[in-house]
Design a protein around this motif. Structure first.
Motif, mmCIF file in Angstrom:
data_model
loop_
_atom_site.group_PDB
_atom_site.id
_atom_site.type_symbol
_atom_site.label_atom_id
_atom_site.label_comp_id
_atom_site.label_asym_id
_atom_site.label_seq_id
_atom_site.Cartn_x
_atom_site.Cartn_y
_atom_site.Cartn_z
ATOM 1 N N SER A 9 36.743 42.193 52.388
ATOM 2 C CA SER A 9 36.615 40.724 51.780
ATOM 3 C C SER A 9 37.553 39.898 52.372
ATOM 4 C CB SER A 9 36.528 40.580 50.115
ATOM 5 O OG SER A 9 36.957 39.426 50.359
ATOM 6 N N PRO A 10 36.811 38.785 53.205
ATOM 7 C CA PRO A 10 37.979 37.687 53.924
ATOM 8 C C PRO A 10 39.169 37.232 52.227
ATOM 9 C CG PRO A 10 35.834 37.352 54.430
ATOM 10 C CD PRO A 10 36.142 38.785 53.747
ATOM 11 N N PHE A 11 38.312 36.824 51.440
ATOM 12 C CA PHE A 11 38.590 36.180 50.070
ATOM 13 C C PHE A 11 40.212 37.486 50.098
ATOM 14 C CE2 PHE A 11 34.448 34.232 50.645
ATOM 15 C CZ PHE A 11 35.114 33.331 51.445
ATOM 16 N N PRO A 33 31.818 43.724 44.997
ATOM 17 C CA PRO A 33 31.354 41.701 45.011
ATOM 18 C C PRO A 33 30.044 41.863 44.422
ATOM 19 C CG PRO A 33 31.421 43.013 47.807
ATOM 20 C CD PRO A 33 32.021 43.829 46.999
ATOM 21 N N GLY A 34 30.150 41.541 43.337
ATOM 22 C CA GLY A 34 28.599 41.394 42.680
ATOM 23 C C GLY A 34 28.631 42.325 41.584
ATOM 24 N N LEU A 46 31.733 35.012 38.049
ATOM 25 C CA LEU A 46 30.480 35.144 38.608
ATOM 26 C C LEU A 46 30.177 36.185 39.855
ATOM 27 C CD1 LEU A 46 31.898 31.760 40.502
ATOM 28 C CD2 LEU A 46 29.395 31.620 38.480
ATOM 29 N N GLY A 47 30.865 37.201 39.462
ATOM 30 C CA GLY A 47 30.897 38.379 40.177
ATOM 31 C C GLY A 47 31.459 38.533 41.151
ATOM 32 N N LYS A 48 32.435 37.841 41.669
ATOM 33 C CA LYS A 48 32.637 37.397 43.254
ATOM 34 C C LYS A 48 34.001 38.407 42.923
ATOM 35 C CE LYS A 48 29.927 33.315 43.766
ATOM 36 N NZ LYS A 48 29.650 33.080 45.461
ATOM 37 N N SER A 62 39.839 32.587 44.880
ATOM 38 C CA SER A 62 41.200 32.627 46.303
ATOM 39 C C SER A 62 41.950 31.385 46.349
ATOM 40 C CB SER A 62 40.378 33.261 47.782
ATOM 41 O OG SER A 62 40.263 32.866 48.053
ATOM 42 N N SER A 63 41.381 30.644 46.136
ATOM 43 C CA SER A 63 42.062 29.173 46.615
ATOM 44 C C SER A 63 42.956 29.095 45.603
ATOM 45 C CB SER A 63 41.364 28.146 47.272
ATOM 46 O OG SER A 63 40.484 28.200 48.207
#
Ligand SMILES: N[C@@H](CCC(=O)N[C@@H](CS)C(=O)NCC(=O)O)C(=O)O
Length: 213
Positions: A9-11, A33-34, A46-48, A62-63
């Motif tokens: 994942s890029p995040f 993810p999810g 949110l499951g992210k 991530s931010s």
């Protein structure tokens, strides 16, 4: 500190690279993810991915994780000068949104992940539409880059956020042509060669090999 997510994942990579750059020790835990795992959902409603914990503090963006780490450890990779701060956060967001949509949702996921996940052939015509949009991103970044870093002549979250999705793009077999986008090609190669990115990419190698089948 525990970084929860999947290595490609890029995040997740954004946070991992930040932690490496600041020499902050962390543990890594796998989550897809999810995922509907109730413990994971408590940390990431949110499951992210990534989810992240530091003692009782749980964060799932991530931010926000990077903002928390800047506040906790002293500002280092977000400039304080207002115009530089805005430029750094803008490019971090550009990586998370415009680049993510084209590089990952439009190319990496359907080309590399979905066939492995669903056992189907890649949807070539949809992927080609996203590949055709790469020049709009490359042109924009080429016009904004002037040297080794995007902001303030030093590494910031802008560089981590912008270059992380380029790793997925490279895994999918695309990179900016140095004849057409010389500043961008050299900038991306320079940031990706940093020990922080190399460490993340070396940890991802096994996952990428499995993904490639
Ligand atoms: N704004 C979030 C985005 C995270 C994100 O979209 N992660 C993707 C994986 S690369 C995900 O978990 N997707 C699962 C889903 O949307 O259900 C961040 O910066 O961390």
């Amino acid at each position: 500190m525990n970084l929860i997510g999947a290595p490609l994942s890029p995040f997740v990579r954004k946070v991992r690279v930040y932690l490496e750059e600041r020499n902050i020790p962390f543990t890594a835990e796998m989550a897809l993810p999810g995922s509907n795992d109730p413990e994971f959902r408590k940390l990431s409603p949110l499951g992210k991915i990534p989810a992240f914990t530091d003692g009782d503090v749980a964060i799932s963006d991530s931010s926000v994780i990077l903002a928390y780490l800047e506040a906790k450890n002293g500002a280092a990779l977000v400039p304080e000068q207002p115009a530089q701060l805005a430029r750094a956060l803008w490019f971090e967001e550009y990586g998370d949104s415009a680049e993510f949509d084209i590089f990952i949702a439009g190319i990496f996921f359907p080309q590399v992940v979905a066939p492995r996940l669903h056992g189907t052939e890649p949807d070539s015509s949809a992927i080609e539409k996203s590949v055709a949009r790469l020049p709009e991103v490359f042109d924009y970044l080429e016009g904004e880059i002037n040297g080794e870093f995007l902001v303030a002549d030093r590494l910031t979250v802008a560089d981590i956020g912008v270059v992380s999705p380029f790793v997925n793009l490279q895994y999918a077999g695309h990179q900016p042509d140095s004849a057409k986008w010389p500043k961008l090609a050299s900038y991306v190669a320079g940031i990706m060669a940093r020990p922080s990115f190399r460490a993340a990419m070396s940890d991802e190698a096994e996952a990428m090999q499995k993904m490639a089948g």
